[in-house]
Design a protein around this motif. Structure first.
Motif, PDB file in Angstrom:
ATOM      1  N   PHE A  95       0.822  -1.207   0.000  1.00 58.16           N
ATOM      2  CA  PHE A  95       0.000   0.000   0.000  1.00 58.16           C
ATOM      3  C   PHE A  95       0.860   1.262   0.000  1.00 58.16           C
ATOM      4  N   ARG A  96       1.995   1.207   0.656  1.00 56.08           N
ATOM      5  CA  ARG A  96       2.906   2.351   0.611  1.00 56.08           C
ATOM      6  C   ARG A  96       3.432   2.546  -0.799  1.00 56.08           C
TER       7      ARG A  96
ATOM      8  N   MET B 280       3.327   5.479  -6.284  1.00 57.88           N
ATOM      9  CA  MET B 280       3.244   5.328  -7.739  1.00 57.88           C
ATOM     10  C   MET B 280       2.012   5.993  -8.345  1.00 57.88           C
ATOM     11  N   LYS B 281       1.146   6.576  -7.532  1.00 51.33           N
ATOM     12  CA  LYS B 281      -0.131   7.085  -8.044  1.00 51.33           C
ATOM     13  C   LYS B 281       0.025   8.197  -9.068  1.00 51.33           C
ATOM     14  N   ASP B 282       1.120   8.932  -9.045  1.00 50.79           N
ATOM     15  CA  ASP B 282       1.315  10.026  -9.995  1.00 50.79           C
ATOM     16  C   ASP B 282       2.213   9.637 -11.163  1.00 50.79           C
ATOM     17  N   LYS B 283       2.472   8.336 -11.319  1.00 50.66           N
ATOM     18  CA  LYS B 283       3.411   7.887 -12.349  1.00 50.66           C
ATOM     19  C   LYS B 283       2.766   7.735 -13.723  1.00 50.66           C
ATOM     20  N   GLY B 284       1.459   7.851 -13.804  1.00 50.21           N
ATOM     21  CA  GLY B 284       0.805   7.690 -15.101  1.00 50.21           C
ATOM     22  C   GLY B 284      -0.626   8.163 -15.031  1.00 50.21           C
ATOM     23  N   GLU B 285      -1.319   8.082 -16.155  1.00 52.21           N
ATOM     24  CA  GLU B 285      -2.715   8.476 -16.192  1.00 52.21           C
ATOM     25  C   GLU B 285      -3.537   7.605 -15.253  1.00 52.21           C
ATOM     26  N   TYR B 286      -4.566   8.222 -14.671  1.00 49.51           N
ATOM     27  CA  TYR B 286      -5.368   7.543 -13.655  1.00 49.51           C
ATOM     28  C   TYR B 286      -5.928   6.210 -14.138  1.00 49.51           C
ATOM     29  N   LEU B 287      -6.453   6.152 -15.352  1.00 48.97           N
ATOM     30  CA  LEU B 287      -7.060   4.916 -15.846  1.00 48.97           C
ATOM     31  C   LEU B 287      -6.061   3.765 -15.806  1.00 48.97           C
ATOM     32  N   PHE B 288      -4.808   4.040 -16.124  1.00 48.91           N
ATOM     33  CA  PHE B 288      -3.784   2.995 -16.158  1.00 48.91           C
ATOM     34  C   PHE B 288      -3.339   2.606 -14.751  1.00 48.91           C
TER      35      PHE B 288
ATOM     36  N   ASN C 168       2.849   5.132  10.818  1.00 49.21           N
ATOM     37  CA  ASN C 168       2.959   6.073   9.712  1.00 49.21           C
ATOM     38  C   ASN C 168       2.724   7.512  10.173  1.00 49.21           C
ATOM     39  N   LYS C 169       3.367   8.429   9.475  1.00 44.69           N
ATOM     40  CA  LYS C 169       3.147   9.848   9.718  1.00 44.69           C
ATOM     41  C   LYS C 169       1.905  10.278   8.955  1.00 44.69           C
ATOM     42  N   VAL C 170       1.012  11.007   9.628  1.00 43.55           N
ATOM     43  CA  VAL C 170      -0.250  11.395   9.001  1.00 43.55           C
ATOM     44  C   VAL C 170      -0.498  12.887   9.172  1.00 43.55           C
ATOM     45  N   LEU C 171      -1.319  13.423   8.268  1.00 36.61           N
ATOM     46  CA  LEU C 171      -1.773  14.807   8.351  1.00 36.61           C
ATOM     47  C   LEU C 171      -3.213  14.808   8.841  1.00 36.61           C
ATOM     48  N   LEU C 172      -3.450  15.516   9.952  1.00 36.35           N
ATOM     49  CA  LEU C 172      -4.790  15.599  10.511  1.00 36.35           C
ATOM     50  C   LEU C 172      -5.561  16.774   9.901  1.00 36.35           C
ATOM     51  N   SER C 173      -6.869  16.732  10.074  1.00 38.48           N
ATOM     52  CA  SER C 173      -7.712  17.793   9.520  1.00 38.48           C
ATOM     53  C   SER C 173      -7.472  19.138  10.198  1.00 38.48           C
ATOM     54  N   ASN C 174      -6.829  19.141  11.375  1.00 38.07           N
ATOM     55  CA  ASN C 174      -6.467  20.408  12.029  1.00 38.07           C
ATOM     56  C   ASN C 174      -5.098  20.900  11.568  1.00 38.07           C
ATOM     57  N   LYS C 175      -4.587  20.271  10.498  1.00 32.83           N
ATOM     58  CA  LYS C 175      -3.330  20.639   9.835  1.00 32.83           C
ATOM     59  C   LYS C 175      -2.088  20.272  10.631  1.00 32.83           C
ATOM     60  N   LYS C 176      -2.258  19.495  11.703  1.00 26.86           N
ATOM     61  CA  LYS C 176      -1.100  19.037  12.462  1.00 26.86           C
ATOM     62  C   LYS C 176      -0.645  17.679  11.936  1.00 26.86           C
ATOM     63  N   GLU C 177       0.663  17.428  12.040  1.00 23.99           N
ATOM     64  CA  GLU C 177       1.235  16.164  11.601  1.00 23.99           C
ATOM     65  C   GLU C 177       1.604  15.322  12.814  1.00 23.99           C
ATOM     66  N   GLY C 178       1.301  14.043  12.746  1.00 20.21           N
ATOM     67  CA  GLY C 178       1.591  13.160  13.868  1.00 20.21           C
ATOM     68  C   GLY C 178       1.837  11.732  13.423  1.00 20.21           C
ATOM     69  N   ILE C 179       2.009  10.853  14.403  1.00 21.73           N
ATOM     70  CA  ILE C 179       2.288   9.444  14.153  1.00 21.73           C
ATOM     71  C   ILE C 179       1.143   8.598  14.700  1.00 21.73           C
ATOM     72  N   VAL C 180       0.638   7.660  13.893  1.00 27.16           N
ATOM     73  CA  VAL C 180      -0.386   6.730  14.375  1.00 27.16           C
ATOM     74  C   VAL C 180       0.297   5.736  15.309  1.00 27.16           C
TER      75      VAL C 180
ATOM     76  N   ASP D 112      -4.495  12.677   5.302  1.00 26.00           N
ATOM     77  CA  ASP D 112      -3.577  12.030   4.367  1.00 26.00           C
ATOM     78  C   ASP D 112      -2.489  11.306   5.150  1.00 26.00           C
ATOM     79  N   ILE D 113      -1.848  10.358   4.465  1.00 28.30           N
ATOM     80  CA  ILE D 113      -0.670   9.680   5.001  1.00 28.30           C
ATOM     81  C   ILE D 113       0.552  10.308   4.349  1.00 28.30           C
ATOM     82  N   ILE D 114       1.520  10.678   5.165  1.00 29.29           N
ATOM     83  CA  ILE D 114       2.712  11.341   4.671  1.00 29.29           C
ATOM     84  C   ILE D 114       3.843  10.331   4.607  1.00 29.29           C
ATOM     85  N   ASP D 115       4.365  10.094   3.435  1.00 31.63           N
ATOM     86  CA  ASP D 115       5.437   9.102   3.282  1.00 31.63           C
ATOM     87  C   ASP D 115       6.779   9.706   3.647  1.00 31.63           C
TER      88      ASP D 115
END
Length: 340
Positions: free
Chosen positions: A112-113, A118-126, A293-305, A337-340
């Motif tokens: 999943f990581r 790789m999500k931005d490596k090509g057109e969405y359909l592919f 994993n490092k995540v971005l919360l809706s309050n714009k703070k970054e933390g660890i699950v 979001d999950i921050i890699d």
């Protein structure tokens, strides 16, 4: 059981058969969990192959994920453009691609990581087709399907949106809400994909059925036929993988959302829309992968699950510096979001 080269093993796999030395000394018993020390011992003793239990294999792929993914992108582009021009599917090329992808689907945490990267490596359909294929095979393993079924689920995932190549680009890639007429046109991709795939005698008809029915829902709210009740198994697996990847990807008609949002939606849809057995397996497994994993919360703070409550896996405890956010209690905060 599976017979596996020891060079492709990772620690954590359970042994499926006793291992003996060349002088008949018992080295490791059936059911033992293989450690790095065991792997080092295998290398010293020139033990090249062992039998493992195939319930939850952890096999190190022979090729790097990015290389396999990029090759798969080229294959997907090729057969989709070919289909648009009327060329038949190259089953051998598709089968080989799925086999390479299947090797990657053994390590779920890293999978999943890697897909996120790789999500931005090509057109969405592919990229969507490849991601759905990978998730379908992972689901097949979690559902304890046999190896052939897992492979065919991978093919079904790779081909499920093939019919979209027959939809006009200005509709397929339109930003914003579709008109009712445009949406009716989009829905035709299921039938067009089925018609194209079902004409290939090398493919199991269930692969074609998955293309046809992956948007059907148990309550009859899906398309193209509004089927009500039990949906074809291949289509039901593809449906879960399709929903998850669509939610967690950015495309023309929706912004990307977090895997936690996707898991919550899948849970909601398991009540009358998606196959509950499949969604529960996926829901139970997926959220645990993000501990640490490092995540971005809706309050714009970054933390660890740091902890996932099995009863509310999409609402974990997140540590931000010296502060702890229990999202199961504070419902006003979500993971964006999950921050890699």
């Amino acid at each position: 059981m599976l017979k596996i080269k020891t060079s492709n093993l990772k620690p954590g796999i359970k042994l499926g058969k006793d291992i003996y030395s060349y002088d008949s000394q018992l080295l490791l018993t059936n059911g033992s969990t293989i450690t790095q020390e065991h792997l080092d011992n295998f290398a010293r003793r020139n033990i090249e192959e062992v039998f493992i239990l195939d319930e939850s294999p952890r096999i190190k792929p022979e090729r790097e994920f990015e290389d396999v993914y990029q090759d798969a992108l080229e294959v997907v582009k090729s057969f989709m453009v070919g289909a648009m021009l009327g060329s038949p599917l190259d089953f051998q090329e598709i089968d080989k691609t799925v086999d390479f992808l299947r090797e990657q689907a053994f390590d779920a945490i890293d999978l999943f990581r890697q897909m996120r990267l790789m999500k931005d490596k090509g057109e969405y359909l592919f990229t969507h087709s490849i991601n759905v294929s990978l998730i379908c095979m992972l689901l097949g393993r979690w559902l304890k399907c046999d190896q052939n079924t897992i492979r065919e689920l991978g093919i079904a995932g790779l081909l499920h949106d093939l019919g979209k190549v027959f939809i006009e680009n200005d509709i397929l890639n339109k930003r914003g809400k579709l008109t009712e007429q445009e949406y009716e046109e989009i829905k035709k991709h299921t039938i067009r994909g089925y018609n194209f795939i079902s004409g290939n005698p090398a493919l199991n008809i269930e692969v074609a059925n998955a293309a046809l029915m992956h948007h059907e829902r148990l309550d009859g709210s899906g398309y193209p036929s509004g089927l009500k009740g039990q949906i074809n198994f291949y289509a039901a697996v593809v449906a879960v993988a399709d929903v998850y990847d669509a939610i967690t990807s950015a495309h023309s008609y929706a912004d990307k959302r977090s895997p936690y949002s996707a898991a919550e939606i899948l849970w909601q849809e398991s009540f009358g829309k998606l196959d509950a057995r499949i969604t529960k397996v996926f829901y139970d497994k997926i959220t645990n992968f993000y501990v640490g994993n490092k995540v971005l919360l809706s309050n714009k703070k970054e933390g660890i699950v740091i902890y996932v409550d099995p009863s509310q896996p999409t609402r974990p405890i997140v540590m931000v510096d010296d502060e702890f956010y229990n999202l199961a209690i504070d419902r006003s905060i979500t993971i964006q979001d999950i921050i890699d």
